[in-house]
Design a protein around this motif. Structure first.
Motif, PDB file in Angstrom:
ATOM      1  N   PRO A 113       0.574  -1.279   0.034  1.00  0.00           N
ATOM      2  CA  PRO A 113       0.017   0.116   0.060  1.00  0.00           C
ATOM      3  C   PRO A 113       0.822   1.183   0.074  1.00  0.00           C
ATOM      4  CG  PRO A 113      -0.883  -1.659   1.733  1.00  0.00           C
ATOM      5  CD  PRO A 113       0.529  -2.134   1.191  1.00  0.00           C
ATOM      6  N   ARG A 114       2.073   1.091   0.335  1.00  0.00           N
ATOM      7  CA  ARG A 114       2.948   2.225   0.526  1.00  0.00           C
ATOM      8  C   ARG A 114       3.741   2.281  -0.706  1.00  0.00           C
ATOM      9  NH1 ARG A 114       1.595   0.679   5.213  1.00  0.00           N
ATOM     10  NH2 ARG A 114       1.181   1.975   7.117  1.00  0.00           N
ATOM     11  N   ASN A 115       3.611   1.566  -1.696  1.00  0.00           N
ATOM     12  CA  ASN A 115       4.615   1.421  -2.866  1.00  0.00           C
ATOM     13  C   ASN A 115       6.228   1.118  -2.525  1.00  0.00           C
ATOM     14  OD1 ASN A 115       4.921   1.546  -5.729  1.00  0.00           O
ATOM     15  ND2 ASN A 115       5.462   3.657  -5.509  1.00  0.00           N
ATOM     16  N   MET A 116       6.231   0.342  -1.527  1.00  0.00           N
ATOM     17  CA  MET A 116       7.726   0.427  -1.120  1.00  0.00           C
ATOM     18  C   MET A 116       8.199  -1.032  -1.413  1.00  0.00           C
ATOM     19  SD  MET A 116       7.204   1.870   2.746  1.00  0.00           S
ATOM     20  CE  MET A 116       8.864   1.491   3.189  1.00  0.00           C
ATOM     21  N   ASP A 117       9.235  -1.000  -2.165  1.00  0.00           N
ATOM     22  CA  ASP A 117       9.821  -2.339  -2.601  1.00  0.00           C
ATOM     23  C   ASP A 117      11.109  -2.604  -1.817  1.00  0.00           C
ATOM     24  OD1 ASP A 117      10.657  -4.537  -4.147  1.00  0.00           O
ATOM     25  OD2 ASP A 117      11.455  -3.398  -5.795  1.00  0.00           O
ATOM     26  N   TYR A 118      10.956  -3.532  -0.779  1.00  0.00           N
ATOM     27  CA  TYR A 118      12.397  -4.213   0.091  1.00  0.00           C
ATOM     28  C   TYR A 118      12.070  -5.684   0.193  1.00  0.00           C
ATOM     29  CZ  TYR A 118      12.722   0.819   1.699  1.00  0.00           C
ATOM     30  OH  TYR A 118      12.582   2.052   1.882  1.00  0.00           O
ATOM     31  N   LYS A 119      13.587  -6.102   0.440  1.00  0.00           N
ATOM     32  CA  LYS A 119      13.605  -7.507   0.792  1.00  0.00           C
ATOM     33  C   LYS A 119      13.663  -7.422   2.304  1.00  0.00           C
ATOM     34  CE  LYS A 119      14.112 -10.090  -3.180  1.00  0.00           C
ATOM     35  NZ  LYS A 119      15.319 -10.727  -3.200  1.00  0.00           N
ATOM     36  N   MET A 120      13.096  -8.543   2.946  1.00  0.00           N
ATOM     37  CA  MET A 120      13.020  -8.817   4.363  1.00  0.00           C
ATOM     38  C   MET A 120      14.228  -9.592   4.838  1.00  0.00           C
ATOM     39  SD  MET A 120       9.040  -8.886   4.911  1.00  0.00           S
ATOM     40  CE  MET A 120       8.119  -8.825   3.421  1.00  0.00           C
ATOM     41  N   MET A 121      15.109  -9.083   5.889  1.00  0.00           N
ATOM     42  CA  MET A 121      15.900  -9.824   6.250  1.00  0.00           C
ATOM     43  C   MET A 121      15.733 -10.127   7.881  1.00  0.00           C
ATOM     44  SD  MET A 121      20.150  -8.939   6.189  1.00  0.00           S
ATOM     45  CE  MET A 121      21.274  -9.760   7.160  1.00  0.00           C
ATOM     46  N   PHE A 122      15.883 -11.260   8.322  1.00  0.00           N
ATOM     47  CA  PHE A 122      15.817 -11.465   9.917  1.00  0.00           C
ATOM     48  C   PHE A 122      17.316 -11.758  10.486  1.00  0.00           C
ATOM     49  CE2 PHE A 122      12.048 -12.785   7.515  1.00  0.00           C
ATOM     50  CZ  PHE A 122      11.323 -12.094   7.882  1.00  0.00           C
ATOM     51  N   PRO A 123      18.001 -10.687  10.953  1.00  0.00           N
ATOM     52  CA  PRO A 123      19.221 -10.789  11.347  1.00  0.00           C
ATOM     53  C   PRO A 123      19.593 -11.436  12.683  1.00  0.00           C
ATOM     54  CG  PRO A 123      18.569  -8.589  11.763  1.00  0.00           C
ATOM     55  CD  PRO A 123      17.159  -9.464  11.192  1.00  0.00           C
ATOM     56  N   GLY A 124      18.590 -11.419  13.602  1.00  0.00           N
ATOM     57  CA  GLY A 124      18.889 -12.011  15.072  1.00  0.00           C
ATOM     58  C   GLY A 124      17.636 -11.202  15.702  1.00  0.00           C
TER      59      GLY A 124
ATOM     60  N   ALA B 234      25.685  -2.116   4.062  1.00  0.00           N
ATOM     61  CA  ALA B 234      26.111  -0.842   3.398  1.00  0.00           C
ATOM     62  C   ALA B 234      27.720  -0.887   3.118  1.00  0.00           C
ATOM     63  CB  ALA B 234      25.894   0.295   4.402  1.00  0.00           C
ATOM     64  N   ARG B 235      28.264  -1.274   3.872  1.00  0.00           N
ATOM     65  CA  ARG B 235      29.892  -1.236   3.558  1.00  0.00           C
ATOM     66  C   ARG B 235      30.113  -2.490   2.367  1.00  0.00           C
ATOM     67  NH1 ARG B 235      30.910  -0.777  10.060  1.00  0.00           N
ATOM     68  NH2 ARG B 235      31.773   1.567   9.905  1.00  0.00           N
TER      69      ARG B 235
ATOM     70  N   GLU C   3      18.403  -3.955  -4.739  1.00  0.00           N
ATOM     71  CA  GLU C   3      19.930  -3.962  -5.442  1.00  0.00           C
ATOM     72  C   GLU C   3      21.022  -3.672  -4.399  1.00  0.00           C
ATOM     73  OE1 GLU C   3      17.644   0.153  -5.891  1.00  0.00           O
ATOM     74  OE2 GLU C   3      17.191  -1.749  -5.333  1.00  0.00           O
ATOM     75  N   ILE C   4      20.553  -3.556  -3.037  1.00  0.00           N
ATOM     76  CA  ILE C   4      21.666  -3.629  -1.991  1.00  0.00           C
ATOM     77  C   ILE C   4      21.667  -4.928  -1.210  1.00  0.00           C
ATOM     78  CG2 ILE C   4      22.312  -2.491   0.145  1.00  0.00           C
ATOM     79  CD1 ILE C   4      20.616  -0.150  -0.599  1.00  0.00           C
ATOM     80  N   ASP C   5      20.634  -5.906  -1.585  1.00  0.00           N
ATOM     81  CA  ASP C   5      20.599  -7.281  -0.930  1.00  0.00           C
ATOM     82  C   ASP C   5      21.871  -8.002  -1.551  1.00  0.00           C
ATOM     83  OD1 ASP C   5      19.673  -9.247   0.476  1.00  0.00           O
ATOM     84  OD2 ASP C   5      18.212 -10.043  -1.051  1.00  0.00           O
ATOM     85  N   GLN C   6      23.049  -7.821  -1.233  1.00  0.00           N
ATOM     86  CA  GLN C   6      24.211  -8.601  -1.679  1.00  0.00           C
ATOM     87  C   GLN C   6      24.951  -9.526  -0.691  1.00  0.00           C
ATOM     88  OE1 GLN C   6      26.851  -5.646  -3.544  1.00  0.00           O
ATOM     89  NE2 GLN C   6      25.260  -4.393  -4.293  1.00  0.00           N
ATOM     90  N   PHE C   7      24.464  -9.753   0.301  1.00  0.00           N
ATOM     91  CA  PHE C   7      24.873 -10.794   1.359  1.00  0.00           C
ATOM     92  C   PHE C   7      25.164 -12.128   0.275  1.00  0.00           C
ATOM     93  CE2 PHE C   7      24.241  -8.527   5.286  1.00  0.00           C
ATOM     94  CZ  PHE C   7      25.325  -8.031   5.764  1.00  0.00           C
ATOM     95  N   GLN C   8      26.192 -12.986   0.604  1.00  0.00           N
ATOM     96  CA  GLN C   8      26.072 -14.510   0.103  1.00  0.00           C
ATOM     97  C   GLN C   8      25.355 -15.246   1.303  1.00  0.00           C
ATOM     98  OE1 GLN C   8      27.660 -15.378  -2.919  1.00  0.00           O
ATOM     99  NE2 GLN C   8      27.635 -13.324  -3.223  1.00  0.00           N
ATOM    100  N   PRO C   9      24.825 -16.318   0.757  1.00  0.00           N
ATOM    101  CA  PRO C   9      24.101 -17.148   1.811  1.00  0.00           C
ATOM    102  C   PRO C   9      24.912 -17.511   2.845  1.00  0.00           C
ATOM    103  CG  PRO C   9      23.658 -18.021  -0.473  1.00  0.00           C
ATOM    104  CD  PRO C   9      24.701 -16.649  -0.602  1.00  0.00           C
TER     105      PRO C   9
END
Length: 424
Positions: free
Chosen positions: A99-110, A124-125, A284-290
């Protein structure tokens, strides 16, 4: 064996904190109320430091969790696929992002807020190939080394025991009066002699919770976003405390019209006070390897269940309207207090139901919070010198509870000032 407060003095580490501010043993909670082992009732204007925006033991969330546990559904699964996770992913996308026209991948870090911040800084680094981060004065982002490096509080920073590096601190909105903070930052980035390299990211809170309920203007946020775009800097917004409706909208940055590159969420995301954090990342920032960033408890299925149930509050505008109404009443009440009790040397700060009063009298806010506890209200202090008494009522609190809590604050102010004739 009957427990008393001595068990905490004798057996728990000296690092304990809130038990010192609220020295009683709590045994029951419901909605905006808490009860201790002696049966005394308290109104909760603390809300688990922002982890209980919907109050304690919400009936719908509780029943969903009970049903899930009693059906022997999966509890621990790391980041394996589970029905609970799939349901949450779909519901969050359909109810909040789409509804907010937001395009994000969801990551569960801890499970905690500092985990989502750590993941954001690392990502980011990695995505930019740069090292430095720009953080802001009085910011608070967590207690692990990376998150602590972008935190401003000197006492908390000293706890690291090592130098905290690769971070440059810049002035938050209204931190300086004699120059535009955005121009100041821009000059540092432009000047090859400034000693400040182009950073990987900037990280900010739209309203600084632990830093003193400092609310950034929408204009300042928009300028920061524009600055980040100009220099190719990733914008990280820490929504751990200010998000999930605390300031009025689900995301605290929504009224400013900005779209961060990375969003850090935790605290009230689970809806029920369960450990749960999430990092929202532009694809496009979602660049972590598995497995490049992982953790044993990065998929809390019980929290997925309650978080999904909590999203029902956001399927229409009723909760937002309620927050707006309660926020207007709270702000008006606090403005009156500041006017009628000039001894406070007070200033009302914040946005929505993330508000407080900064007292320019040393120790006064702590005394008011302590007196409020005696009268049956739980609230904490914030700011570099604990100069702000901070109001975080449940977003679902009714008018009676809100009014009763506010009246206790006024009574507490009266009691404290009565014993300080020198302030008159």
């Amino acid at each position: 064996m009957k427990n008393d407060m001595k068990v905490f003095d004798n057996l728990e580490s000296e690092v304990r904190s809130y038990v010192r501010s609220f020295p009683t043993i709590f045994t029951k909670t419901k909605g905006y109320k808490m009860w201790d082992h002696e049966g005394k009732e308290y109104i909760d204007f603390f809300s688990g430091a922002g982890a209980l925006n919907y109050g304690h033991n919400d009936e719908k969330m509780k029943q969903k969790l009970i049903d899930y546990i009693m059906s022997d559904h999966i509890t621990h699964s790391l980041d394996m696929a589970s029905d609970a996770k799939a349901t949450f992913l779909n519901t969050f996308h359909e109810t909040i992002l789409k509804p907010r026209n937001m395009d994000y991948k969801m990551m569960f870090p801890g499970p905690t807020g500092t985990n989502t911040v750590e993941s954001a800084l690392k990502l980011a680094r990695k995505a930019t190939g740069r090292t430095d981060i720009i953080s802001f004065t009085n910011g608070f982002h967590g207690m692990t080394i990376g998150a602590l490096s972008v935190t401003g509080n000197s006492m908390k920073r000293k706890g690291a025991g090592i130098p905290l590096q690769n971070v440059v601190t810049m002035p938050y909105d209204n931190y300086v009066d004699d120059q535009d903070a955005i121009d100041y930052i821009d000059r540092f980035l432009e000047d090859n002699g400034s000693g400040v390299a182009i950073p990987a990211a900037m990280i900010l809170e739209t309203v600084q919770g632990e830093g003193g309920i400092n609310a950034a203007s929408f204009e300042w946020m928009r300028k920061i976003e524009a600055l980040c775009k100009r220099w190719g800097i990733i914008l990280i917004v820490d929504e751990v405390q200010a998000g999930v409706g605390r300031t009025g909208s689900f995301f605290s940055f929504e009224p400013a019209g900005i779209k961060p590159d990375i969003i850090c969420m935790s605290k009230s995301l689970s809806g029920y006070g369960l450990p749960f954090a999430m990092t929202l990342v532009r694809p496009e920032i979602d660049q972590f390897q598995p497995g490049e960033h992982n953790g044993t408890f990065r998929g809390n299925n019980h929290a997925f269940v309650t978080a999904t149930a909590a999203l029902d509050y956001w399927k229409d505008s009723k909760l937002e309207e309620n927050i707006k109404d309660k926020a207007e009443k709270t702000h008006a009440f606090l403005e009156r207090l500041v006017k009628e009790y000039p001894e406070l040397k007070g200033e009302v700060r914040g946005r929505g139901l993330m508000v407080g009063v900064a007292c320019d009298v040393e120790g006064l806010s702590n005394e008011i919070a302590a007196k409020a506890f005696e009268h049956g209200l739980i609230m904490e202090t914030a700011g570099p010198n604990d100069e702000v008494f901070k109001l975080f009522p449940a977003l679902t609190i009714d008018d009676e509870g809100l009014e009763k809590g506010l009246n206790i604050i006024e009574k507490s102010i009266q009691d404290v000032l009565e014993k300080k004739p020198e302030l008159a």
